[in-house]
Write a protein that holds these residues in place. Sequence first.
Motif, PDB file in Angstrom:
ATOM      1  N   ASP A   1      45.534 -32.048 -69.760  1.00  0.00           N
ATOM      2  CA  ASP A   1      44.970 -30.788 -69.243  1.00  0.00           C
ATOM      3  C   ASP A   1      45.617 -30.341 -67.925  1.00  0.00           C
ATOM      4  O   ASP A   1      45.132 -29.414 -67.276  1.00  0.00           O
ATOM      5  N   MET A   2      46.743 -30.985 -67.534  1.00  0.00           N
ATOM      6  CA  MET A   2      47.404 -30.587 -66.287  1.00  0.00           C
ATOM      7  C   MET A   2      47.927 -29.144 -66.351  1.00  0.00           C
ATOM      8  O   MET A   2      48.009 -28.451 -65.350  1.00  0.00           O
ATOM      9  N   ALA A   3      48.265 -28.681 -67.559  1.00  0.00           N
ATOM     10  CA  ALA A   3      48.795 -27.317 -67.705  1.00  0.00           C
ATOM     11  C   ALA A   3      47.715 -26.250 -67.526  1.00  0.00           C
ATOM     12  O   ALA A   3      48.020 -25.056 -67.513  1.00  0.00           O
TER      13      ALA A   3
ATOM     14  N   ASP B   1      55.853 -45.872 -62.942  1.00  0.00           N
ATOM     15  CA  ASP B   1      56.604 -44.947 -62.096  1.00  0.00           C
ATOM     16  C   ASP B   1      57.249 -43.871 -62.990  1.00  0.00           C
ATOM     17  O   ASP B   1      57.508 -44.115 -64.166  1.00  0.00           O
ATOM     18  N   HIS B   2      57.519 -42.713 -62.411  1.00  0.00           N
ATOM     19  CA  HIS B   2      58.121 -41.626 -63.191  1.00  0.00           C
ATOM     20  C   HIS B   2      59.502 -42.052 -63.697  1.00  0.00           C
ATOM     21  O   HIS B   2      60.282 -42.664 -62.968  1.00  0.00           O
ATOM     22  N   SER B   3      59.781 -41.713 -64.937  1.00  0.00           N
ATOM     23  CA  SER B   3      61.024 -42.168 -65.581  1.00  0.00           C
ATOM     24  C   SER B   3      62.262 -41.581 -64.906  1.00  0.00           C
ATOM     25  O   SER B   3      62.397 -40.371 -64.807  1.00  0.00           O
TER      26      SER B   3
ATOM     27  N   ALA C   1      44.124 -44.533 -63.817  1.00  0.00           N
ATOM     28  CA  ALA C   1      43.856 -44.334 -62.389  1.00  0.00           C
ATOM     29  C   ALA C   1      44.903 -43.406 -61.779  1.00  0.00           C
ATOM     30  O   ALA C   1      44.608 -42.670 -60.853  1.00  0.00           O
ATOM     31  N   ASP C   2      46.123 -43.451 -62.292  1.00  0.00           N
ATOM     32  CA  ASP C   2      47.217 -42.662 -61.713  1.00  0.00           C
ATOM     33  C   ASP C   2      47.275 -42.935 -60.195  1.00  0.00           C
ATOM     34  O   ASP C   2      47.317 -42.016 -59.378  1.00  0.00           O
ATOM     35  N   ALA C   3      47.264 -44.231 -59.864  1.00  0.00           N
ATOM     36  CA  ALA C   3      47.224 -44.641 -58.456  1.00  0.00           C
ATOM     37  C   ALA C   3      48.510 -44.266 -57.733  1.00  0.00           C
ATOM     38  O   ALA C   3      49.607 -44.474 -58.264  1.00  0.00           O
TER      39      ALA C   3
ATOM     40  N   GLY D   1      53.497 -40.902 -72.063  1.00  0.00           N
ATOM     41  CA  GLY D   1      54.101 -39.580 -72.190  1.00  0.00           C
ATOM     42  C   GLY D   1      53.437 -38.605 -71.234  1.00  0.00           C
ATOM     43  O   GLY D   1      52.231 -38.701 -70.975  1.00  0.00           O
ATOM     44  N   ALA D   2      54.226 -37.681 -70.684  1.00  0.00           N
ATOM     45  CA  ALA D   2      53.643 -36.667 -69.805  1.00  0.00           C
ATOM     46  C   ALA D   2      54.555 -35.450 -69.749  1.00  0.00           C
ATOM     47  O   ALA D   2      55.773 -35.571 -69.872  1.00  0.00           O
ATOM     48  N   VAL D   3      53.925 -34.297 -69.573  1.00  0.00           N
ATOM     49  CA  VAL D   3      54.685 -33.067 -69.355  1.00  0.00           C
ATOM     50  C   VAL D   3      54.310 -32.565 -67.966  1.00  0.00           C
ATOM     51  O   VAL D   3      53.163 -32.182 -67.730  1.00  0.00           O
TER      52      VAL D   3
ATOM     53  N   LEU E   1      46.641 -48.692 -66.737  1.00  0.00           N
ATOM     54  CA  LEU E   1      48.063 -48.653 -67.117  1.00  0.00           C
ATOM     55  C   LEU E   1      48.827 -47.552 -66.394  1.00  0.00           C
ATOM     56  O   LEU E   1      49.980 -47.281 -66.718  1.00  0.00           O
ATOM     57  N   HIS E   2      48.195 -46.894 -65.432  1.00  0.00           N
ATOM     58  CA  HIS E   2      48.844 -45.750 -64.779  1.00  0.00           C
ATOM     59  C   HIS E   2      48.880 -45.968 -63.266  1.00  0.00           C
ATOM     60  O   HIS E   2      47.902 -45.704 -62.565  1.00  0.00           O
ATOM     61  N   THR E   3      50.015 -46.481 -62.783  1.00  0.00           N
ATOM     62  CA  THR E   3      50.182 -46.830 -61.375  1.00  0.00           C
ATOM     63  C   THR E   3      51.581 -46.439 -60.917  1.00  0.00           C
ATOM     64  O   THR E   3      52.558 -46.773 -61.585  1.00  0.00           O
TER      65      THR E   3
HETATM   66 ZN   LIG Z   1      51.776 -37.540 -64.272  1.00  0.00          ZN
END
Ligand SMILES: [Zn+2]
Length: 279
Positions: free
Chosen positions: A161-163, A43-45, A234-236, A113-115, A10-12
């Motif tokens: 955990d990106m932070a 895609d990023h909002s 995947a964050d492709a 959701g993402a920060v 779900l992450h492309t």
């Molecule tokens: Zn992201």
Amino acid sequence: MMKQPLRVNLHTHTRRCKHAQGEISDYCAEAVRQNVAVLGFSDHSPFPGGEYASTRMDFTELADYCDDIRRAREAFPDLTVLAGLEADYLPALGPSFYREVYLGEYGLDYLIGAVHFTRRAGELIWVGDITPEETELVRGCIEESIQMMENGLIAYLAHPDMALVRFRTWTPELAALYRDLMQASITFDIPLEINAYGFRKPPVQNGPESRRQYPWNPVWELAAECGVKTVIGADAHKPVDVWSNMPEVFDYSRQFGLVNYNEATAARLHPARKTADFR
Ligand SMILES: [Zn+2]
């Protein structure tokens, strides 16, 4: 014989994000080649006020993005194509904007959701640049994440955990912060994403040590201990990555005993449909 789980990603991202390559149709063609059953675009909002413009489409492109996805559904009838966005939360817009505009007016199937950004003394920074001395900035990211879960807007939370990219030591303070996130994840039934892009990015060097940017093991040990649901994204950013290194990340998650909800999360986006109907 054991039933093979469906491949659900779900992450492309697409070239509209300005830092990814390929059209929606390129990703769909690759997904079919790699036996992916459900492909979600995220895609990023884009924001009407143009916030974070360098990493996303212009708000005026959103209708074209949705049209491209509709066309892809017709062109790739054997693939379930879902329309989403990876959304940063702007408190100034308020939750109704996300519900009424993205999910309502544009008819998107879901939001992740993402920060990605925070402020250090008023200056906008990428959360991966937060230093170990700035735990209060991590707290801000966690609070924003919990806010998105409470608002009931998101299908799951991307890369929690990106932070922590620059952190080397798991402290009781971090554990307490992340335990709050885990508890919110369980309370609001919003899975946390183990992000496969972190495995494909170059490791970060901090003095003599090098480390994968994310996922970071202590977060997922805690997630397993708390019984959190996980989704692997995947964050492709290139078509080949719609599935490429996903098996490695499924193995990673199993090593903690985490339970995967990719298929269940996708099924929930179409309450009328059952997972079995995806194929
Ligand atoms: Zn992201």
